[in-house]
Design an enzyme around this catalytic site. Structure first.
Site, PDB file in Angstrom:
ATOM      1  N   TRP A 102       0.820  -1.210   0.000  1.00 37.62           N
ATOM      2  CA  TRP A 102       0.000   0.000   0.000  1.00 37.62           C
ATOM      3  C   TRP A 102       0.851   1.256   0.000  1.00 37.62           C
ATOM      4  O   TRP A 102       0.510   2.246  -0.655  1.00 37.62           O
ATOM      5  CB  TRP A 102      -0.971  -0.022   1.179  1.00 37.62           C
ATOM      6  N   ASP A 171      -1.057   6.655   6.707  1.00 39.96           N
ATOM      7  CA  ASP A 171      -2.178   5.808   6.319  1.00 39.96           C
ATOM      8  C   ASP A 171      -2.402   4.837   7.474  1.00 39.96           C
ATOM      9  O   ASP A 171      -1.614   3.930   7.700  1.00 39.96           O
ATOM     10  CB  ASP A 171      -1.835   5.059   5.031  1.00 39.96           C
ATOM     11  N   LYS A 195     -11.857  -1.592   8.424  1.00 40.59           N
ATOM     12  CA  LYS A 195     -11.083  -2.485   9.291  1.00 40.59           C
ATOM     13  C   LYS A 195     -11.554  -2.336  10.747  1.00 40.59           C
ATOM     14  O   LYS A 195     -12.096  -3.251  11.328  1.00 40.59           O
ATOM     15  CB  LYS A 195      -9.593  -2.178   9.205  1.00 40.59           C
TER      16      LYS A 195
END
Length: 358
Positions: A102, A171, A195
């Site tokens: 990511w 992030d 999440k």
């Protein structure tokens, strides 16, 4: 109904209490005669939900008035572009620490916007660890330093954060709300909700107000100023997702706050890592011990055949979502806040029995 033993990486498990409360109010929210997703986003009923979600997040993370809390769509992936579009100038360089897929994708998007540099990386080593803080080297013209606090695919997590004289952007899609944070260490935090925060569909951005500029050259919907100046209500927000997010935040408070959540997350992670460490190499953890994630426990077995057998028997036993990411294979147990510790201990027992039988 028996709840699934859900270890999906995302969309992930939601607290049962949250789902039950949402179900109770599903058809008639606050005696409005409408479901929450039928209400106008300009109505006083929805506005109360919206503002309460912001207030609860501020309280849980101790977010000062120096920051704006905004809700967006497009997931964390859209932030890969929005961040450099809003923070990077022609005279500066965006600095990135690479710790997994990511962060690599975030860098690729920033490359399309302006100049970038890699401040540190563990890519050549297979992303088994987080870089030492002393190894992070930022450029003199750095606009910001970007990190990914938890790496879902590789199962690594930052346990200390960089202390640099430039804005730090994080992030935190897969570990926000899993532990207390010192907000003074950050200037922008972003997270897809699916999440720990709620369902997919809403993205949270916590940004220091001084970083928000009214850049008239940017498309309206890609400008942070649009959201901050309109309380994230410039256009129709994902109202159902924000409602469920507000219920998750309420659940975290009722559970005892982030200190209690962190304690339970530590216990859950220890149960699985203990089985890996005591297996004498039967289970091979991906992450180095000092970089292990408390959200995503990644491991392999000695052969692909044995891994396939493990996953097949785990599925038969009722466990969901234990396959590793398609890019790396192996096994992964995602143990976010809402995964009950009883389910984690069931998995640890299954792992032990599988090892003894094989």
């Amino acid at each position: 109904m028996k709840r699934a033993l859900n270890f999906n990486a995302g969309p992930a498990a939601l607290p049962q209490a949250v789902l039950e409360k949402a179900e109770k109010n599903w058809l008639n929210f606050n005696n409005s005669g409408m479901a929450i997703m039928e209400l106008s986003h300009r109505s006083k009923e929805y506005e109360a939900v919206h503002n309460q979600a912001i207030t609860s997040l501020r309280k849980l993370l101790s977010i000062s008035d120096d920051f704006e809390v905004i809700f967006l769509q497009g997931g964390a992936s859209l932030q890969f572009s929005m961040i450099p579009m809003n923070l990077l100038s022609e005279e500066s360089t965006a600095n990135y620490v690479l710790t997994g897929s990511w962060s690599d994708k975030a860098l690729k998007e920033a490359n399309k916007i302006g100049k970038t540099a890699v401040a540190a990386s563990t890519k050549e080593g297979g992303y088994h660890s987080i870089p030492n803080l002393s190894d992070i080297k930022v450029t003199e013209d750095a606009a910001y330093l970007h990190i990914t606090s938890n790496n879902t695919i590789y199962g690594t997590q930052w346990h200390q954060f960089p202390d640099v004289a430039i804005p730090v952007v994080a992030d935190m899609s897969s570990d926000i709300l899993s532990r207390p944070l010192n907000m003074d260490q950050f200037d922008l935090i972003y997270a897809g909700a699916q999440k720990n925060l709620g369902p997919s569909g809403v993205t949270v951005v916590i940004i220091r107000k001084e970083l928000i500029k009214d850049n008239g050259k940017l498309p309206t919907m890609l400008n942070y100023h649009t959201y901050s100046s309109n309380n994230s209500l410039y256009n129709t927000p994902p109202t159902l997702a924000i409602y469920l997010l507000s219920l998750v935040l309420e659940w975290v408070e009722e559970t005892g706050g982030l200190e209690a959540i962190q304690k339970e997350n530590t216990e859950k992670a220890h149960a699985l890592y203990a089985e890996i460490d005591e297996s004498n190499g039967f289970y091979i953890g991906h992450a180095e011990k000092n970089s292990r994630s408390q959200m995503n426990v990644t491991f392999n077995l000695a052969s692909e055949q044995l891994s396939a057998k493990f996953l097949a028997e785990a599925k038969h036993a009722g466990f969901v979502g234990l396959n590793g990411h398609r890019s790396v294979g192996g096994c992964r147990a995602s143990i976010y806040n809402a995964v009950p510790k009883e389910h984690v201990h069931e998995l640890a027992s299954f792992m032990k029995n599988f090892r003894l039988n094989n």
